[in-house]
Every structure is written in structure tokens, then in C-alpha cells.
Design an enzyme around this catalytic site. Structure first.
Site, mmCIF file in Angstrom:
data_model
loop_
_atom_site.group_PDB
_atom_site.id
_atom_site.type_symbol
_atom_site.label_atom_id
_atom_site.label_comp_id
_atom_site.label_asym_id
_atom_site.label_seq_id
_atom_site.Cartn_x
_atom_site.Cartn_y
_atom_site.Cartn_z
ATOM 1 N N ASN A 111 31.371 -5.388 -9.370
ATOM 2 C CA ASN A 111 31.011 -6.809 -9.510
ATOM 3 C C ASN A 111 32.219 -7.723 -9.335
ATOM 4 O OD1 ASN A 111 28.536 -5.771 -10.004
ATOM 5 N ND2 ASN A 111 28.510 -6.217 -12.209
ATOM 6 N N HIS A 157 20.275 -48.078 17.850
ATOM 7 C CA HIS A 157 18.928 -47.663 18.296
ATOM 8 C C HIS A 157 18.961 -47.137 19.730
ATOM 9 C CE1 HIS A 157 17.481 -50.220 14.902
ATOM 10 N NE2 HIS A 157 18.467 -51.004 15.322
ATOM 11 N N SER A 278 21.634 -24.289 37.591
ATOM 12 C CA SER A 278 20.230 -23.933 37.456
ATOM 13 C C SER A 278 19.910 -22.876 38.494
ATOM 14 C CB SER A 278 19.364 -25.176 37.683
ATOM 15 O OG SER A 278 18.076 -24.782 38.099
ATOM 16 N N LYS A 284 21.933 -29.131 39.796
ATOM 17 C CA LYS A 284 22.081 -29.254 38.354
ATOM 18 C C LYS A 284 23.448 -28.832 37.829
ATOM 19 C CE LYS A 284 19.161 -29.894 35.501
ATOM 20 N NZ LYS A 284 17.871 -29.334 35.130
ATOM 21 N N GLU A 291 24.403 -28.276 24.159
ATOM 22 C CA GLU A 291 23.065 -28.077 23.584
ATOM 23 C C GLU A 291 23.084 -26.979 22.521
ATOM 24 O OE1 GLU A 291 21.710 -27.888 27.882
ATOM 25 O OE2 GLU A 291 19.837 -28.358 26.861
HETATM 26 N N1 ARG Z 1 27.285 -4.346 -2.541
HETATM 27 C C1 ARG Z 1 27.263 -5.126 -3.729
HETATM 28 C C2 ARG Z 1 27.226 -6.609 -3.355
HETATM 29 O O1 ARG Z 1 27.551 -6.921 -2.284
HETATM 30 C C3 ARG Z 1 28.454 -4.835 -4.574
HETATM 31 C C4 ARG Z 1 28.271 -5.094 -6.026
HETATM 32 C C5 ARG Z 1 27.302 -4.107 -6.586
HETATM 33 N N2 ARG Z 1 27.223 -4.250 -8.000
HETATM 34 C C6 ARG Z 1 26.245 -3.703 -8.696
HETATM 35 N N3 ARG Z 1 26.250 -3.907 -9.971
HETATM 36 N N4 ARG Z 1 25.290 -2.998 -8.146
HETATM 37 O O2 ARG Z 1 26.880 -7.442 -4.143
#
Ligand code: ARG
Length: 459
Positions: A111, A157, A278, A284, A291
Site C-alpha cells: 500500500n 461569436h 486526402s 486537400k 483535429e
Molecule cells: N497493485 C496494487 C495497486 O496498484 C498494489 C497495492 C495492493 N495492495 C493491496 N492491499 N492489495 O493498487
């Protein structure tokens, strides 16, 4: 294979579809460099704090070195079963160095790892876009300088309003892109703090030092709250919003290029390098790049909305929803990268058609406001009344099929007897633009001042 990481708790393998929906390696392998950098910083910190031995640290660093080489050489075998970049790298480390690999994840979680990797990536990508915005501003500045006193119609406009200078028009975009620049710079400043060491969500019982890792990774300090550190994605949202706004400015410029390069307008010509032909119509010259720059704005907006919607209502701390952020952010940065490069290329080599611009600037009774202003200034007529007299003059010219300055003094005096021949001094396009000397106005003297200021800042 994934079960190797948490196999203790499980006895059966994941369903195939489970694996397909869960794996992010196809996308997040792009974070390999950041992931290895984070692991190097973490391993060094763990050893400095005597949480792992120096021998283990050296083994880990040696293995990571080899891994980054393999990744750069395209030899690394990414495995879907190993879910994501973090576990792919850790598993390979184990293959390479054995037991010490298992010590790297001490006081860390995927995490805080992913939050760190992703922040590093977004931060450096924002920095890269800063350079590109600056290149575009320089290209616009160069063209503004070369066309500071060329006249063109100014529109509201998309109806001819008042004449302006080409330099003035282009410098308007320099101002817009300078605000985009500062939006990215602000975003970088706010995201400049390190989540690593927050661990899963609550921090860790090990005696880590988060200042060491923050500094090693180029962040100014660690994030102050471990729950926030693993939950926050506002850095991504903020950069997506900066992208969307910048894309919108690009799109407006792209739209003008499309209009200006059309045959009825013929204000500009895109170089061959930035035009397409084109397959059926030999005459063209299509502005495809403009675009597509315009089109990419739609996707940039979509990315911002997607990310806001994914994050809305997620309880603290980490939820797997957050894994879906990367594809969106990568693609948005990639699109802006291409758009900025394409726009810089188009602007750099675009040519302006002086005669067509001047003719158009003179059309549409573009100096009617100058006539009204003269009546106010010289005859002390209230503006509303002057507006009415001017309207009648425009109608007279229109009925006769001529320009305002082609009316005779007698014809003008038939509308307002106090008009003198001095009126003709203000009716020309050049006189009109030269007179608009208010701060920020279109007069070449003012435009050149702005160009000089921006040259000092940019060149
Ligand atoms: N692959 C996960 C992501 O991108 C990594 C973190 C995963 N954490 C967990 N508690 N499963 O978020």
C-alpha cells in the site's frame, strides 16, 4: 505463484477470472524504475536503522541492480500470476538472492509501496510536461514576435468584432499556457511528500526513519499521517485536472488552426510536415494533428471524471479500486505529451498569410467601434447615441456595398452633421489597432512590451 506471497492462509488457487480482474502487471510494469528506486531507499534505511544487516542489504541491492538491468534490457519475465510490479520484482529478487529477499518487505506494505511509486511517476511526468509547455510557449512567442503588428480580425461569436494583431492573439495563448505551467508546478509542490513507511495503513512497530527514505527518493519530507499516505490520490486527480485544463487550451488553439487553415479563411498554412492529404481529393491539406489534439481533450476530461468517480466514497484506507488509477493517469499524461509536441511542431512551422489576414481584418465593418469612439471623444456625444449613429453609417455602407471609409463626408454628415473629415483618420484598420494602447491592449507597442517581458522570462 501469487499464493507464494501469502500461501499460509490459502489452500486453493485463484479462479482464472479472479486472476484476470485482479492482475495489474500489464499496466503497472511501467512503474518498475520507481519500484526499484523505492526498494533501494527502503533497504538502505532498514540497514541504517539496524533492522536488517548490512550483508542482507548488500545482497538486496545487488539483486535489485540485476533486476533493473533485466527490465531495461527487456529480459525480465513479467508474470500475471504475480499480480503486480511489486510482487514480480520481489519474486525475482528471491530467485536471484534467496533468503535476504524476504527481509526487504519488513516495515513496508504494497500500500505504501504503490503510493510511493505512483507519486514518483506522476511527479516526474508533471516535470516533463512543464518543459513541454515551456517549449510550446517559446514557439508561440517566436511567432508573436515575427507578427507583432500584422493585423487580423478579432472575433466575438466568430463574427468580426474589432481588428487585433496576430502577435496579440498568439500572446493570449502564451498567457493561458503560462497558467497551465503554474498549475503543474503547484501540483508538483503539493505532491512532494513521501508515503513510504506508512506501511499497510497504521505505521509500523519497527524503528524506521521515514526522513531517510523521503530524502533518498527526492521528496521534501514524509507524509505526516500514515492513513492519509496510503489513501490519498488527490495528487493524481490534481494533475489530471491540470491536464484537462491544459488540453482544453490546446483544443481551442487547435480549433483556431482548423478554422484558419480552411480554404474560406486561408489565414494560415500548416507546413507539409504537419498536414495530411486526402486519398481522393488531390487539393486537400488536412489539419489532422490539430483535429486530434482537439479530440484528445475529450479523453482528458474523461480521465479526470473517471478518477474522481473511482475515489468518491472510498473509505480509508486502501481499497483495490485504487489499482485502476494507473491506466487512466498514464494514458492522460501520454496524450498530453503527444498533444504538446504536436502543437509545438505545428506552431513552429505555421505560416501566416498577411494579405488574407489584412483583408479579413478590414471586412465586417471592423472599425465601427472606432467611429463610435470618435463621436464620443470629439463631439462629446453619449456612447449609446454614438452607437446608433454608427449603426446607421454601417447600414449606409452596407446598402452601398462599400467599406465605412469609402463613404463620403457628405454621406456621413447626412447621418450626423457635426462629423468632420478627421473621422477618416480613425477608420483604417492600422489606426484602429494602433489606438488600442490600454494596458493589455492590441496596439503593437503594447504587444511588443509583453513579448519583451516573456522573452526575458523564457529565453
Ligand atoms: N497493485 C496494487 C495497486 O496498484 C498494489 C497495492 C495492493 N495492495 C493491496 N492491499 N492489495 O493498487
Amino acid at each position: 505463484k501469487g499464493q507464494e506471497m501469502w500461501g499460509g492462509r490459502f489452500s486453493a488457487q485463484p479462479d482464472e477470472v479472479m486472476q484476470a480482474i485482479n492482475a495489474s502487471i500489464g499496466v503497472d510494469q511501467r512503474l518498475a524504475e520507481e519500484d526499484v528506486a523505492g526498494s533501494i531507499a527502503h533497504a538502505n534505511m532498514l540497514a541504517a536503522q539496524e533492522i536488517i544487516t548490512e550483508a542482507d542489504r548488500d545482497a538486496i541491492l545487488g539483486g535489485l541492480d540485476k533486476i533493473i538491468e533485466e527490465i531495461r534490457a527487456g529480459e525480465f519475465k513479467f508474470s500475471v500470476a504475480l499480480e503486480d510490479i511489486h510482487m514480480n520484482i520481489e519474486a525475482r529478487l528471491k530467485e536471484l538472492i534467496g533468503e535476504p529477499a524476504g527481509r526487504l518487505h519488513t516495515a513496508r506494505s504494497r500500500n505504501d509501496q504503490v503510493a510511493t511509486d505512483f507519486r514518483l511517476w506522476v511527479k516526474s511526468s508533471c516535470t516533463a510536461r512543464l518543459d513541454q509547455i515551456e517549449s510550446l510557449m517559446k514557439a508561440l512567442l517566436k511567432q508573436a514576435d515575427a507578427h507583432a503588428d500584422w493585423v487580423m480580425p478579432g472575433f466575438t461569436h466568430l463574427q468580426t468584432a474589432q481588428p487585433v494583431t496576430v502577435g496579440h492573439h498568439l500572446m493570449a495563448y502564451v498567457e493561458m499556457f503560462s497558467r497551465d505551467f503554474s498549475r503543474f508546478a503547484d501540483a508538483i509542490h503539493r505532491m512532494d511528500e513521501c508515503p513510504l513507511g506508512a506501511a499497510a495503513l497504521a505505521g509500523t512497530g519497527f524503528e524506521t526513519n521515514r526522513y531517510i527514505t523521503a530524502e533518498a527518493l527526492g521528496f521534501s519530507h514524509p507524509m505526516a499521517n500514515s492513513l492519509d499516505a496510503v489513501s490519498a490520490r488527490d495528487f493524481a486527480i490534481e494533475s489530471l485536472s491540470s491536464i484537462a485544463i491544459c488540453a482544453q487550451h490546446l483544443s481551442r488553439l487547435a480549433e483556431e488552426i482548423v478554422i484558419w487553415s480552411s480554404a474560406p479563411f486561408s489565414f494560415v498554412r500548416l507546413s507539409d510536415a504537419w498536414s495530411t492529404g486526402s486519398s481522393i481529393m488531390p487539393q486537400k491539406r488536412n489539419p489532422d494533428a490539430a483535429e486530434l489534439v482537439r479530440a484528445k481533450t475529450g479523453r482528458a476530461n474523461g480521465s479526470l471524471i473517471s478518477m474522481l468517480t473511482i475515489m468518491k466514497g472510498l473509505p480509508l484506507a486502501y481499497s483495490k479500486d485504487m489499482q485502476d488509477d494507473k491506466q487512466i493517469v498514464f494514458e492522460a499524461f501520454d496524450s498530453l505529451d503527444l498533444s504538446l509536441q504536436a502543437m509545438t511542431g505545428m506552431i513552429d512551422s505555421i505560416t501566416f498569410n498577411k494579405a488574407n489576414l489584412a483583408t479579413a481584418a478590414a471586412g465586417g465593418f471592423s472599425t465601427a467601434t472606432d467611429l463610435a469612439d470618435w463621436l464620443v471623444r470629439e463631439l462629446n456625444i453619449p456612447f449609446r447615441e454614438a452607437h446608433h449613429i454608427t449603426g446607421a453609417s454601417v447600414k449606409a455602407a452596407e446598402d452601398k456595398g462599400v467599406q465605412l471609409w469609402d463613404l463620403s463626408l457628405e454621406e456621413l454628415q447626412a447621418i450626423e452633421p457635426r462629423i468632420t473629415k478627421q473621422i477618416f483618420d480613425v477608420l483604417s484598420v492600422d489606426a484602429s489597432v494602433a489606438s488600442r494602447q490600454s494596458y493589455g491592449g492590441t496596439a503593437p507597442v503594447r504587444v511588443r512590451e509583453q513579448i519583451a517581458l516573456w522573452k526575458e522570462r523564457l529565453l
